[in-house]
Structure formats: structure tokens, C-alpha cells
Scaffold this motif. Structure first.
Motif, PDB file in Angstrom:
ATOM      1  N   ALA A   1       0.691 -13.720  -0.990  1.00 54.43           N
ATOM      2  CA  ALA A   1       0.655 -12.310  -1.378  1.00 54.43           C
ATOM      3  C   ALA A   1       0.907 -11.419  -0.164  1.00 54.43           C
ATOM      4  CB  ALA A   1      -0.688 -11.975  -2.008  1.00 54.43           C
ATOM      5  N   GLU A   2       1.568 -10.285  -0.420  1.00 55.18           N
ATOM      6  CA  GLU A   2       1.912  -9.363   0.654  1.00 55.18           C
ATOM      7  C   GLU A   2       1.129  -8.054   0.524  1.00 55.18           C
ATOM      8  OE1 GLU A   2       6.438  -9.437   1.579  1.00 55.18           O
ATOM      9  OE2 GLU A   2       6.206 -10.352  -0.400  1.00 55.18           O
ATOM     10  N   THR A   3       1.006  -7.355   1.641  1.00 50.58           N
ATOM     11  CA  THR A   3       0.377  -6.047   1.681  1.00 50.58           C
ATOM     12  C   THR A   3       1.261  -5.119   2.496  1.00 50.58           C
ATOM     13  OG1 THR A   3      -1.704  -4.902   2.182  1.00 50.58           O
ATOM     14  CG2 THR A   3      -0.965  -6.549   3.761  1.00 50.58           C
ATOM     15  N   ALA A   4       1.143  -3.839   2.303  1.00 49.83           N
ATOM     16  CA  ALA A   4       1.949  -2.885   3.060  1.00 49.83           C
ATOM     17  C   ALA A   4       1.624  -2.985   4.545  1.00 49.83           C
ATOM     18  CB  ALA A   4       1.700  -1.469   2.556  1.00 49.83           C
ATOM     19  N   TRP A   5       2.658  -2.987   5.382  1.00 51.67           N
ATOM     20  CA  TRP A   5       2.459  -2.932   6.830  1.00 51.67           C
ATOM     21  C   TRP A   5       1.993  -1.522   7.178  1.00 51.67           C
ATOM     22  CZ3 TRP A   5       6.747  -1.912  10.870  1.00 51.67           C
ATOM     23  CH2 TRP A   5       6.223  -2.031  12.167  1.00 51.67           C
ATOM     24  N   SER A   6       0.937  -1.412   7.923  1.00 56.58           N
ATOM     25  CA  SER A   6       0.328  -0.103   8.190  1.00 56.58           C
ATOM     26  C   SER A   6       1.271   0.851   8.932  1.00 56.58           C
ATOM     27  CB  SER A   6      -0.965  -0.274   8.990  1.00 56.58           C
ATOM     28  OG  SER A   6      -0.705  -0.849  10.258  1.00 56.58           O
ATOM     29  N   ALA A   7       2.234   0.314   9.688  1.00 60.56           N
ATOM     30  CA  ALA A   7       3.144   1.161  10.458  1.00 60.56           C
ATOM     31  C   ALA A   7       4.519   1.295   9.805  1.00 60.56           C
ATOM     32  CB  ALA A   7       3.293   0.614  11.876  1.00 60.56           C
ATOM     33  N   GLY A   8       4.681   0.765   8.595  1.00 66.15           N
ATOM     34  CA  GLY A   8       5.960   0.867   7.911  1.00 66.15           C
ATOM     35  C   GLY A   8       6.256   2.301   7.497  1.00 66.15           C
ATOM     36  N   GLY A   9       7.453   2.787   7.807  1.00 65.63           N
ATOM     37  CA  GLY A   9       7.825   4.150   7.477  1.00 65.63           C
ATOM     38  C   GLY A   9       7.914   4.374   5.979  1.00 65.63           C
TER      39      GLY A   9
ATOM     40  N   GLY B   1      -2.591  -2.000   0.659  1.00 66.45           N
ATOM     41  CA  GLY B   1      -2.212  -1.523   1.982  1.00 66.45           C
ATOM     42  C   GLY B   1      -1.850  -0.051   1.976  1.00 66.45           C
ATOM     43  N   ILE B   2      -1.804   0.528   3.179  1.00 64.06           N
ATOM     44  CA  ILE B   2      -1.488   1.946   3.346  1.00 64.06           C
ATOM     45  C   ILE B   2      -0.734   2.134   4.663  1.00 64.06           C
ATOM     46  CG2 ILE B   2      -3.794   2.304   4.310  1.00 64.06           C
ATOM     47  CD1 ILE B   2      -3.693   5.163   3.230  1.00 64.06           C
ATOM     48  N   ASN B   3       0.289   2.961   4.663  1.00 60.40           N
ATOM     49  CA  ASN B   3       1.127   3.099   5.867  1.00 60.40           C
ATOM     50  C   ASN B   3       0.707   4.290   6.730  1.00 60.40           C
ATOM     51  OD1 ASN B   3       2.061   5.068   4.106  1.00 60.40           O
ATOM     52  ND2 ASN B   3       4.230   4.746   4.573  1.00 60.40           N
ATOM     53  N   HIS B   4      -0.547   4.302   7.134  1.00 62.36           N
ATOM     54  CA  HIS B   4      -1.070   5.408   7.936  1.00 62.36           C
ATOM     55  C   HIS B   4      -0.793   5.247   9.429  1.00 62.36           C
ATOM     56  CE1 HIS B   4      -4.062   2.456   8.878  1.00 62.36           C
ATOM     57  NE2 HIS B   4      -4.650   2.521   7.684  1.00 62.36           N
ATOM     58  N   ALA B   5      -0.443   4.038   9.869  1.00 63.51           N
ATOM     59  CA  ALA B   5      -0.155   3.772  11.292  1.00 63.51           C
ATOM     60  C   ALA B   5      -1.270   4.256  12.202  1.00 63.51           C
ATOM     61  CB  ALA B   5       1.182   4.397  11.701  1.00 63.51           C
ATOM     62  N   GLY B   6      -2.522   4.111  11.740  1.00 68.28           N
ATOM     63  CA  GLY B   6      -3.663   4.507  12.543  1.00 68.28           C
ATOM     64  C   GLY B   6      -4.082   5.956  12.359  1.00 68.28           C
ATOM     65  N   TYR B   7      -3.248   6.733  11.642  1.00 69.58           N
ATOM     66  CA  TYR B   7      -3.576   8.128  11.364  1.00 69.58           C
ATOM     67  C   TYR B   7      -4.573   8.179  10.204  1.00 69.58           C
ATOM     68  CZ  TYR B   7      -2.749  13.075  10.201  1.00 69.58           C
ATOM     69  OH  TYR B   7      -2.903  14.409   9.921  1.00 69.58           O
TER      70      TYR B   7
ATOM     71  N   VAL C   1       0.694   0.741  -4.569  1.00 73.24           N
ATOM     72  CA  VAL C   1       0.098   0.566  -5.902  1.00 73.24           C
ATOM     73  C   VAL C   1       1.081  -0.192  -6.780  1.00 73.24           C
ATOM     74  CG1 VAL C   1      -1.204   2.724  -5.680  1.00 73.24           C
ATOM     75  CG2 VAL C   1       1.041   2.747  -6.799  1.00 73.24           C
ATOM     76  N   ALA C   2       0.676  -0.477  -8.011  1.00 70.64           N
ATOM     77  CA  ALA C   2       1.567  -1.124  -8.968  1.00 70.64           C
ATOM     78  C   ALA C   2       2.763  -0.215  -9.243  1.00 70.64           C
ATOM     79  CB  ALA C   2       0.828  -1.420 -10.271  1.00 70.64           C
ATOM     80  N   GLY C   3       3.961  -0.776  -9.218  1.00 74.68           N
ATOM     81  CA  GLY C   3       5.168   0.019  -9.376  1.00 74.68           C
ATOM     82  C   GLY C   3       5.653   0.555  -8.042  1.00 74.68           C
ATOM     83  N   TRP C   4       6.568   1.524  -8.090  1.00 75.76           N
ATOM     84  CA  TRP C   4       7.101   2.090  -6.847  1.00 75.76           C
ATOM     85  C   TRP C   4       6.010   2.864  -6.111  1.00 75.76           C
ATOM     86  CZ3 TRP C   4       7.375   6.853  -4.587  1.00 75.76           C
ATOM     87  CH2 TRP C   4       8.199   6.959  -3.455  1.00 75.76           C
ATOM     88  N   ASP C   5       6.074   2.809  -4.783  1.00 73.84           N
ATOM     89  CA  ASP C   5       5.187   3.626  -3.961  1.00 73.84           C
ATOM     90  C   ASP C   5       5.883   3.951  -2.657  1.00 73.84           C
ATOM     91  OD1 ASP C   5       4.444   1.433  -1.963  1.00 73.84           O
ATOM     92  OD2 ASP C   5       3.741   0.537  -3.818  1.00 73.84           O
ATOM     93  N   ALA C   6       5.347   4.946  -1.945  1.00 71.76           N
ATOM     94  CA  ALA C   6       5.959   5.431  -0.710  1.00 71.76           C
ATOM     95  C   ALA C   6       5.537   4.628   0.510  1.00 71.76           C
ATOM     96  CB  ALA C   6       5.630   6.907  -0.511  1.00 71.76           C
ATOM     97  N   ALA C   7       5.081   3.406   0.294  1.00 73.54           N
ATOM     98  CA  ALA C   7       4.761   2.494   1.397  1.00 73.54           C
ATOM     99  C   ALA C   7       5.659   1.262   1.361  1.00 73.54           C
ATOM    100  CB  ALA C   7       3.298   2.076   1.337  1.00 73.54           C
ATOM    101  N   THR C   8       5.914   0.728   0.151  1.00 68.45           N
ATOM    102  CA  THR C   8       6.718  -0.503   0.030  1.00 68.45           C
ATOM    103  C   THR C   8       7.822  -0.388  -1.017  1.00 68.45           C
ATOM    104  OG1 THR C   8       5.207  -1.450  -1.629  1.00 68.45           O
ATOM    105  CG2 THR C   8       4.736  -1.928   0.692  1.00 68.45           C
ATOM    106  N   GLY C   9       8.055   0.808  -1.558  1.00 65.93           N
ATOM    107  CA  GLY C   9       9.087   0.962  -2.578  1.00 65.93           C
ATOM    108  C   GLY C   9       8.757   0.154  -3.822  1.00 65.93           C
ATOM    109  N   LEU C  10       9.753  -0.519  -4.363  1.00 65.27           N
ATOM    110  CA  LEU C  10       9.545  -1.360  -5.543  1.00 65.27           C
ATOM    111  C   LEU C  10       9.037  -2.748  -5.184  1.00 65.27           C
ATOM    112  CD1 LEU C  10      12.722  -0.417  -7.614  1.00 65.27           C
ATOM    113  CD2 LEU C  10      10.349   0.172  -8.154  1.00 65.27           C
ATOM    114  N   GLY C  11       8.939  -3.045  -3.884  1.00 63.86           N
ATOM    115  CA  GLY C  11       8.439  -4.346  -3.460  1.00 63.86           C
ATOM    116  C   GLY C  11       9.487  -5.146  -2.710  1.00 63.86           C
ATOM    117  N   THR C  12       9.247  -6.431  -2.582  1.00 56.58           N
ATOM    118  CA  THR C  12      10.112  -7.311  -1.792  1.00 56.58           C
ATOM    119  C   THR C  12      11.033  -8.122  -2.700  1.00 56.58           C
ATOM    120  OG1 THR C  12       8.389  -9.015  -1.752  1.00 56.58           O
ATOM    121  CG2 THR C  12       8.420  -7.460   0.060  1.00 56.58           C
ATOM    122  N   PRO C  13      12.267  -8.379  -2.265  1.00 56.19           N
ATOM    123  CA  PRO C  13      13.262  -9.007  -3.139  1.00 56.19           C
ATOM    124  C   PRO C  13      12.938 -10.464  -3.464  1.00 56.19           C
ATOM    125  CG  PRO C  13      14.143  -8.765  -0.928  1.00 56.19           C
ATOM    126  CD  PRO C  13      12.842  -8.031  -0.955  1.00 56.19           C
ATOM    127  N   ASP C  14      13.148 -10.834  -4.719  1.00 54.34           N
ATOM    128  CA  ASP C  14      13.048 -12.206  -5.173  1.00 54.34           C
ATOM    129  C   ASP C  14      14.464 -12.664  -5.494  1.00 54.34           C
ATOM    130  OD1 ASP C  14      12.909 -14.495  -6.958  1.00 54.34           O
ATOM    131  OD2 ASP C  14      10.794 -14.037  -7.264  1.00 54.34           O
TER     132      ASP C  14
END
Length: 223
Positions: free
Chosen positions: A67-75, A189-195, A202-215
Motif C-alpha cells: 500500500a502507498e501513501t502520499a509523499w509529504s513533500a510531493g507537490g 498522507g498529506i503533502n504539507h512538507a513539514g508546514y 482521500v478516495a478518488g482524486w486529490d491534490a496530493a496524489t491525483g487519481l493514484g499510481t498507474p497499474d
């Protein structure tokens, strides 16, 4: 920005797919969030509506493929310049209306802007990519690593299309948002980068990981 967008549109009409890394500074972007008056700073060209932006993830457990989680520093975030494009309007609306999103204070970001990233791939330092450099092995990370991984996946998909006489995919985003089942949804996960604030996956599209990772297997069937 407008000149770049014109070039991106021309490339898409020629059958070229343009992908950019979403950045490695979380919601603050390359400019930072500021010291006295805080505000998120979305990056360009990741926030252009005419390219595919690739964010970053980590495996939830170090060294374990799973399972994956959002990288905290991902734009990721919402453009201050360009409006929400039609192809992602319903996905962005669903994110904003989700109670799980726990959105940051509204004065920090533009709720009417183009949301990014569109998709994601491994990019965090918890499980870096192993490369050979200068006669030794080392780990590399960042969305500059996740972006070419996703580009490679779509190159494979284009090869499938070309092998049967079809045209290359060109501008990817309308197809991507119409086929979310081809991506592994990332919901933590959350892309706060320490901020203090960031965007939550969340489930579906989000502003941290988009629609997710390609299969690749699912995408190959869909394409």
C-alpha cells in the motif's frame, strides 16, 4: 505561461504526451509559503491544464512493496493562474465536498484553480530508486523520479496502440480522468512538507496524489 501552454497544446495535437514532475516542496512550491503572510504557491508547469502532472508517493512500510501513501513533500494544489479544466471538474468538485479531505484554510489556496497532480508514482525518500552512479549504488527520489516512471508506463501503452495501427494518445488528461479504474487509489498522507497545512489524500482524486499510481495491466486493458 501562456506561451508555454500554446506549445503544450500544439504538442498534444501532434500526438505527443507531455508530463511534468509536480515538485518536491509540497504545497509551498519553489517560492515557499512565506514568513509573515503564509500562502500556498503552486508550481508551473505542473499546474498547467495542458500537461500531465505527476506527484509522489511512498510505500506505507519501508522496504515493503504494498500500500502507498502520499509523499509529504510531493507537490500539489490548485493553480493561481488557470481555471479548473472541464476534464477534471467533477473529480475536483468531489474532492472539495469530501469531509475526509479536511481542506486547509481557504485564504491559503485558490479554490477555482486547476488542481494538480493528475497521477502519482513512488517519489519519497522512504523507498528510493536504486541506481548505479560513479561505480556504486545509491538511492534517488523525488517527483523527478516518479515522473519518468509514469512516462514510461504511457510509452508502453502507446506501443500497444501503435502495434495495432492506432494513433498515439497525445494529450493524456481527458483519457486519464475518464478511466480512473486504471490507477491504484492512494487514500492516506498529506503533502504539507513539514508546514502546518497541506492537502490530504482521500478516495478518488486529490491534490496530493491525483487519481493514484498507474497499474500497467489495467491500463493496457483499458487502452
Amino acid at each position: 505561461m501562456l506561451s508555454c501552454n500554446t506549445a503544450f497544446m500544439k504538442a498534444g495535437s501532434m500526438g505527443l504526451s507531455i508530463l511534468f514532475a509536480s515538485g518536491d516542496q509540497g504545497v509551498c512550491g519553489r517560492e515557499g509559503c512565506g514568513f509573515l503572510k503564509h500562502k500556498f504557491h503552486p508550481d508551473f508547469p505542473a499546474a498547467s491544464p495542458y500537461i500531465t502532472a505527476v506527484g509522489g508517493t511512498d510505500f506505507e512500510t519501508k522496504g515493503v512493496i504494498g500500500a502507498e501513501t502520499a509523499w509529504s513533500a510531493g507537490g500539489g494544489g490548485f493553480s493561481d493562474t488557470f481555471a479548473i479544466p472541464d476534464y477534471q471538474a467533477s473529480a475536483v468538485a468531489a474532492y472539495k465536498s469530501s469531509s475526509a479531505a479536511n481542506l486547509p484554510p481557504q485564504d491559503l489556496w485558490n479554490a477555482t484553480g486547476r488542481g494538480y497532480p493528475d497521477v502519482a508514482a513512488l517519489g519519497g525518500q522512504k523507498n528510493p530508486y536504486c541506481i548505479a552512479s560513479g561505480g556504486r549504488f545509491e538511492g534517488v527520489a523525488g517527483t523527478s523520479a516518479s515522473c519518468p516512471v509514469v512516462a514510461g508506463v504511457f510509452a508502453r501503452l502507446n506501443a500497444i496502440r501503435l502495434a495495432r495501427g492506432d494513433k498515439p494518445m497525445g494529450f493524456l488528461n481527458p483519457w486519464i480522468y475518464a478511466n480512473p479504474s486504471g490507477f491504484q487509489d492512494v487514500t492516506s498522507g498529506i503533502n504539507h512538507a513539514g508546514y502546518k497545512y497541506g492537502f490530504t489524500a482521500v478516495a478518488g482524486w486529490d491534490a496530493a496524489t491525483g487519481l493514484g499510481t498507474p497499474d500497467l495491466e489495467k491500463l493496457a486493458a483499458l487502452v
